[in-house]
Every structure is written in C-alpha cells, then in structure tokens.
Design a protein around this motif. Structure first.
Motif, PDB file in Angstrom:
ATOM      1  N   GLY A  92       0.735  -1.050  -0.210  1.00 22.25           N
ATOM      2  CA  GLY A  92      -0.132   0.428   0.001  1.00 22.25           C
ATOM      3  C   GLY A  92       1.260   1.288  -0.020  1.00 22.25           C
ATOM      4  N   VAL A  93       1.955   1.208  -0.547  1.00 26.26           N
ATOM      5  CA  VAL A  93       2.308   2.707  -0.853  1.00 26.26           C
ATOM      6  C   VAL A  93       2.541   3.654  -1.344  1.00 26.26           C
ATOM      7  CG1 VAL A  93       5.530   3.407  -1.867  1.00 26.26           C
ATOM      8  CG2 VAL A  93       4.963   1.269  -0.746  1.00 26.26           C
ATOM      9  N   THR A  94       1.546   3.369  -2.265  1.00 22.19           N
ATOM     10  CA  THR A  94       1.037   4.428  -3.015  1.00 22.19           C
ATOM     11  C   THR A  94      -0.251   5.325  -2.776  1.00 22.19           C
ATOM     12  OG1 THR A  94       1.979   3.648  -5.345  1.00 22.19           O
ATOM     13  CG2 THR A  94      -0.083   5.359  -5.315  1.00 22.19           C
ATOM     14  N   THR A  95      -1.413   4.167  -1.671  1.00 26.47           N
ATOM     15  CA  THR A  95      -1.834   4.280  -1.029  1.00 26.47           C
ATOM     16  C   THR A  95      -1.892   5.988   0.389  1.00 26.47           C
ATOM     17  OG1 THR A  95      -3.884   2.618  -1.805  1.00 26.47           O
ATOM     18  CG2 THR A  95      -3.821   3.843   0.143  1.00 26.47           C
ATOM     19  N   SER A  96      -0.163   4.576   0.404  1.00 24.70           N
ATOM     20  CA  SER A  96      -0.363   5.783   1.553  1.00 24.70           C
ATOM     21  C   SER A  96       0.342   7.005   1.120  1.00 24.70           C
ATOM     22  CB  SER A  96       0.756   5.019   2.654  1.00 24.70           C
ATOM     23  OG  SER A  96       0.484   3.100   2.639  1.00 24.70           O
ATOM     24  N   ALA A  97       1.181   7.552   0.706  1.00 24.23           N
ATOM     25  CA  ALA A  97       1.552   8.014  -0.010  1.00 24.23           C
ATOM     26  C   ALA A  97       0.669   9.390  -0.556  1.00 24.23           C
ATOM     27  CB  ALA A  97       2.562   8.454  -1.057  1.00 24.23           C
ATOM     28  N   LEU A  98      -0.626   8.744  -0.948  1.00 26.59           N
ATOM     29  CA  LEU A  98      -2.195  10.143  -1.814  1.00 26.59           C
ATOM     30  C   LEU A  98      -1.995  10.335  -0.305  1.00 26.59           C
ATOM     31  CD1 LEU A  98      -3.244   8.140  -4.469  1.00 26.59           C
ATOM     32  CD2 LEU A  98      -2.136  10.384  -3.663  1.00 26.59           C
ATOM     33  N   ALA A  99      -2.796   9.562   1.088  1.00 25.69           N
ATOM     34  CA  ALA A  99      -3.007   9.918   2.109  1.00 25.69           C
ATOM     35  C   ALA A  99      -1.930  11.106   3.135  1.00 25.69           C
ATOM     36  CB  ALA A  99      -3.820   8.732   2.916  1.00 25.69           C
ATOM     37  N   LEU A 100      -0.916  10.517   2.522  1.00 26.64           N
ATOM     38  CA  LEU A 100       0.438  11.626   3.248  1.00 26.64           C
ATOM     39  C   LEU A 100      -0.233  12.831   2.326  1.00 26.64           C
ATOM     40  CD1 LEU A 100       3.111   9.446   3.973  1.00 26.64           C
ATOM     41  CD2 LEU A 100       1.959  10.320   5.761  1.00 26.64           C
ATOM     42  N   LEU A 101       0.218  12.942   1.450  1.00 24.48           N
ATOM     43  CA  LEU A 101      -0.313  14.312   0.734  1.00 24.48           C
ATOM     44  C   LEU A 101      -0.790  15.004   0.773  1.00 24.48           C
ATOM     45  CD1 LEU A 101       0.573  16.405  -2.222  1.00 24.48           C
ATOM     46  CD2 LEU A 101      -0.496  14.152  -3.805  1.00 24.48           C
ATOM     47  N   LEU A 102      -2.301  14.519   0.698  1.00 26.94           N
ATOM     48  CA  LEU A 102      -3.565  14.858   1.094  1.00 26.94           C
ATOM     49  C   LEU A 102      -4.035  15.878   2.730  1.00 26.94           C
ATOM     50  CD1 LEU A 102      -6.066  13.211  -1.221  1.00 26.94           C
ATOM     51  CD2 LEU A 102      -5.248  15.359  -1.435  1.00 26.94           C
ATOM     52  N   SER A 103      -2.672  15.151   3.914  1.00 28.53           N
ATOM     53  CA  SER A 103      -3.484  15.490   5.010  1.00 28.53           C
ATOM     54  C   SER A 103      -2.021  16.313   5.078  1.00 28.53           C
ATOM     55  CB  SER A 103      -2.981  14.090   5.369  1.00 28.53           C
ATOM     56  OG  SER A 103      -2.613  13.324   5.703  1.00 28.53           O
ATOM     57  N   TRP A 104      -0.769  16.344   4.483  1.00 29.83           N
ATOM     58  CA  TRP A 104       0.407  16.785   5.291  1.00 29.83           C
ATOM     59  C   TRP A 104      -0.285  18.520   5.570  1.00 29.83           C
ATOM     60  CZ3 TRP A 104       4.281  13.758   4.548  1.00 29.83           C
ATOM     61  CH2 TRP A 104       6.176  14.965   5.211  1.00 29.83           C
ATOM     62  N   PRO A 105       0.698  18.730   6.568  1.00 30.63           N
ATOM     63  CA  PRO A 105       0.658  19.950   7.607  1.00 30.63           C
ATOM     64  C   PRO A 105       1.900  20.625   6.577  1.00 30.63           C
ATOM     65  CG  PRO A 105       2.128  18.928   9.165  1.00 30.63           C
ATOM     66  CD  PRO A 105       1.090  17.971   7.461  1.00 30.63           C
ATOM     67  N   LEU A 106       0.270  21.858   5.502  1.00 25.16           N
ATOM     68  CA  LEU A 106       1.249  23.383   5.324  1.00 25.16           C
ATOM     69  C   LEU A 106       0.734  24.605   5.948  1.00 25.16           C
ATOM     70  CD1 LEU A 106       1.076  21.920   1.431  1.00 25.16           C
ATOM     71  CD2 LEU A 106       3.048  22.216   2.723  1.00 25.16           C
ATOM     72  N   GLU A 107       2.553  24.798   5.097  1.00 29.96           N
ATOM     73  CA  GLU A 107       2.202  26.388   5.689  1.00 29.96           C
ATOM     74  C   GLU A 107       2.066  27.193   4.522  1.00 29.96           C
ATOM     75  OE1 GLU A 107       5.913  27.676   7.715  1.00 29.96           O
ATOM     76  OE2 GLU A 107       5.816  26.460   9.771  1.00 29.96           O
ATOM     77  N   GLN A 108       1.222  28.720   5.107  1.00 29.05           N
ATOM     78  CA  GLN A 108       0.434  29.090   3.565  1.00 29.05           C
ATOM     79  C   GLN A 108       2.262  29.862   2.923  1.00 29.05           C
ATOM     80  OE1 GLN A 108      -1.073  32.646   4.853  1.00 29.05           O
ATOM     81  NE2 GLN A 108      -1.752  33.561   2.392  1.00 29.05           N
ATOM     82  N   GLY A 109       1.520  29.407   1.414  1.00 27.35           N
ATOM     83  CA  GLY A 109       2.932  29.603   0.702  1.00 27.35           C
ATOM     84  C   GLY A 109       3.571  28.324   0.087  1.00 27.35           C
ATOM     85  N   GLY A 153      16.759  20.318  -5.029  1.00 25.86           N
ATOM     86  CA  GLY A 153      16.792  22.313  -4.917  1.00 25.86           C
ATOM     87  C   GLY A 153      15.527  22.672  -4.745  1.00 25.86           C
ATOM     88  N   ILE A 154      14.534  22.421  -5.056  1.00 26.55           N
ATOM     89  CA  ILE A 154      13.534  22.412  -4.588  1.00 26.55           C
ATOM     90  C   ILE A 154      13.321  22.936  -3.356  1.00 26.55           C
ATOM     91  CG2 ILE A 154      10.803  22.232  -5.228  1.00 26.55           C
ATOM     92  CD1 ILE A 154      11.411  20.490  -7.260  1.00 26.55           C
ATOM     93  N   ASP A 155      13.231  21.809  -2.001  1.00 24.34           N
ATOM     94  CA  ASP A 155      13.086  21.806  -0.517  1.00 24.34           C
ATOM     95  C   ASP A 155      14.096  23.045  -0.460  1.00 24.34           C
ATOM     96  OD1 ASP A 155      13.489  21.265   1.539  1.00 24.34           O
ATOM     97  OD2 ASP A 155      15.283  19.944   0.884  1.00 24.34           O
ATOM     98  N   ALA A 156      16.048  23.300  -0.903  1.00 26.41           N
ATOM     99  CA  ALA A 156      16.166  24.498  -0.119  1.00 26.41           C
ATOM    100  C   ALA A 156      16.057  25.579  -1.200  1.00 26.41           C
ATOM    101  CB  ALA A 156      17.805  24.149  -1.257  1.00 26.41           C
ATOM    102  N   SER A 157      15.524  26.014  -2.547  1.00 24.04           N
ATOM    103  CA  SER A 157      15.159  26.912  -2.952  1.00 24.04           C
ATOM    104  C   SER A 157      13.422  27.807  -2.569  1.00 24.04           C
ATOM    105  CB  SER A 157      15.081  27.291  -4.587  1.00 24.04           C
ATOM    106  OG  SER A 157      14.699  26.011  -5.085  1.00 24.04           O
ATOM    107  N   GLN A 158      12.474  26.661  -2.770  1.00 20.67           N
ATOM    108  CA  GLN A 158      11.649  27.189  -2.331  1.00 20.67           C
ATOM    109  C   GLN A 158      10.937  26.321  -0.921  1.00 20.67           C
ATOM    110  OE1 GLN A 158       9.294  27.253  -5.541  1.00 20.67           O
ATOM    111  NE2 GLN A 158      11.397  26.663  -6.801  1.00 20.67           N
ATOM    112  N   GLY A 159      11.832  25.508  -0.227  1.00 17.26           N
ATOM    113  CA  GLY A 159      10.903  25.039   1.000  1.00 17.26           C
ATOM    114  C   GLY A 159       9.875  24.149   0.875  1.00 17.26           C
ATOM    115  N   HIS A 160       9.480  23.792  -0.429  1.00 19.24           N
ATOM    116  CA  HIS A 160       8.353  22.845  -0.734  1.00 19.24           C
ATOM    117  C   HIS A 160       8.638  21.131  -0.106  1.00 19.24           C
ATOM    118  CE1 HIS A 160       6.875  25.691  -2.887  1.00 19.24           C
ATOM    119  NE2 HIS A 160       6.882  25.810  -4.304  1.00 19.24           N
TER     120      HIS A 160
END
Length: 275
Positions: free
Chosen positions: A14-31, A125-132
């Motif tokens: 269930g890797v992909t199902t777990s990954a989708l659950a994490l994607l849709l519930s991940w705590p995100l700050e504005q931006g 690079g995305i992680d370092a420059s944009q904090g995503h």
C-alpha cells in the motif's frame, strides 16, 4: 522542509495509497507546497486509480525524459504536475498539493536512467530554494537499481509494511539491504495483522515511525477513485496520516541535522544555523 522517500516490498503493502493519504493530509504553512512524485519503475497507479483515467497520459514522468533530451528539464517539471488540492477542480484551488504522475508502462523505465539523478538534484533544489516538501513513491523496486539515487539523496527513507507474517517475511531482506545502503531506514506499518510495533521493530531491526489503520473502504477512495464517503478527511486513515506526516517531518529534520551539524530545524520546519 524535507525530501522523503517511501518504498515497499512484495505483498501489496500500500505504498501509493499511503503516499496519497500523506499528500492530502500533510501540514502546510501558507506559501508552502507538497509534491508527490510517482517514481516507481514498475509504473504509476494514480492516473488510472484515484484519477480514473480522466487525464489520460498527458502528464507524467515519461514526458521528462523527452524534455531532458531537449534540454528543457527545469521548465518541464512544473508543467507535468497535477493539482490535487481540491476534489472539485475549482479555480480557487490553492495548488499546494501536487502530483507528478509516474510512467504508465514499465517498459518506459529504460528511458529514465538519466532522469533519476536529475530528479534527485531537482528535488533537493526545490526543497532548498522554495521550501517545499517532496514525497517520493518508489514502489516495490524503486529503492534499488538506477532509481535508487532518489533514496540515497532523500532526507528520510521509510518502508511501508503490513504487520502480517507474510509481509514481514518478505520485507526482511529488502529492509536490511536498504538499511545497509542508505542507513536510518524507518517503517510505516499498516495495521492489518496481529504483530505490535515492538515485534515489527524486533524482526526488521529498524524503528517504526508511525502506524496507519487497515481501512480498505477508505483506502479504495485513494487507490481506485471510489466515491468519497462523508467526513472522509476526518476518517481514521486520514487522521493517522496527519500524525504520520508530522512524525516524518521530524525524522527527516533530525537526520538532516545529524548529517549537517551546522543546520537545525525549528518545529515549524524552518532552518536555522547553529551559532
């Protein structure tokens, strides 16, 4: 923020199902944004699962290999992302939960040999420059072979297993090999079987980071695009995924701090330099 790789073993963990659950519930700050990249060499599952083939194969990893040959990898990456922030496709969707779909045919993996390393660099690079945050779905085989560079370059590598005898037996050799290759491997346990977290840790010799409930009805919403029940976001699966997300962020931050003692993460995920 963090780059986290999810891997699996045989036995449909269930890797992909777990990954989708994490994607849709991940705590995100504005931006901030969360990106799920399907990097399973055996083929992605979201386009014809959750999305039920509504987008065809216009988006995805395969197109990046074409763009790479044209020297257009940077711009092409962002054009391949699908917005999963809203389930009603409203224009005001914040576009903060994004999917890079995987290949639709395992035969296409041969054309991605040169793309895996470029992706690993791009994710950092995305992680370092944009904090995503970046979540990488490596499927059952992607943590080994040419795509293994994605696991090697991640802040944390987590294997999804079920606490059944069959799953634990099939996971032993895979987890041991991955621990030897990248170190600091953790586990997400889908609680289908009888074995408690302590027993899973004893058998596989790596720590359990979090546990997700075995919830087939809710899981089919993510795996097969089944009708979403009322209060799905408050279901036991999604609540556990939110808790799991926070624990994964902490684990990734701790590992990055160990590898780079000059950097430390605050509780919110920001980076501060040690004085």
């Amino acid at each position: 923020m963090a780059v986290i790789a999810l891997a699996g073993c045989s036995g449909a963990p269930g890797v992909t199902t777990s990954a989708l659950a994490l994607l849709l519930s991940w705590p995100l700050e504005q931006g901030r944004k969360m990106i799920l990249a399907e990097c399973d060499p055996d083929g992605g599952a979201v386009l014809h699962g959750l999305l039920q083939g509504t987008l065809g194969d216009r988006y995805g990893l395969r197109n990046l290999s074409v763009a790479a040959r044209k020297g257009e990898s940077g711009d092409a990456f962002w054009r391949q992302l699908i917005d999963l922030s809203s389930d009603d496709a409203k224009q005001e969707s914040p576009r903060d939960r994004l999917l890079l779909p995987g290949i639709t045919d395992p035969a296409q993996a041969a054309s991605l040999v040169s793309v895996w390393k470029a992706l690993a660099v791009a994710f950092r690079g995305i992680d370092a420059s944009q904090g995503h945050d970046i979540l990488i779905d490596l499927g059952r085989t992607g943590a080994f072979g040419p795509s293994a560079v994605l696991a090697e370059q991640a802040d944390a590598v987590v294997v999804v297993v079920r606490n059944t005898l069959r799953s634990l037996q099939s996971a032993q050799a895979r987890v041991a090999a991955l621990e030897k290759r990248v170190g600091d491997v953790g586990l997400i346990v889908i609680n289908e079987g009888p074995y408690p977290a302590g027993e899973v840790q004893r058998v596989l010799q790596v720590p359990v980071v979090a546990t997700l409930p075995y919830a087939p009805k809710d899981a089919t919403v993510l795996s097969d695009g089944a009708d979403q029940p009322r209060h799905f976001t408050k279901s036991a699966l999604m609540k556990a995924a939110r808790t799991c997300s926070a624990l994964l962020v902490q684990r990734a931050a701790a590992r990055r701090a160990r590898l780079d003692p000059r950097a430390a993460f605050t509780a919110g995920g920001e980076v501060t330099r040690a004085r």
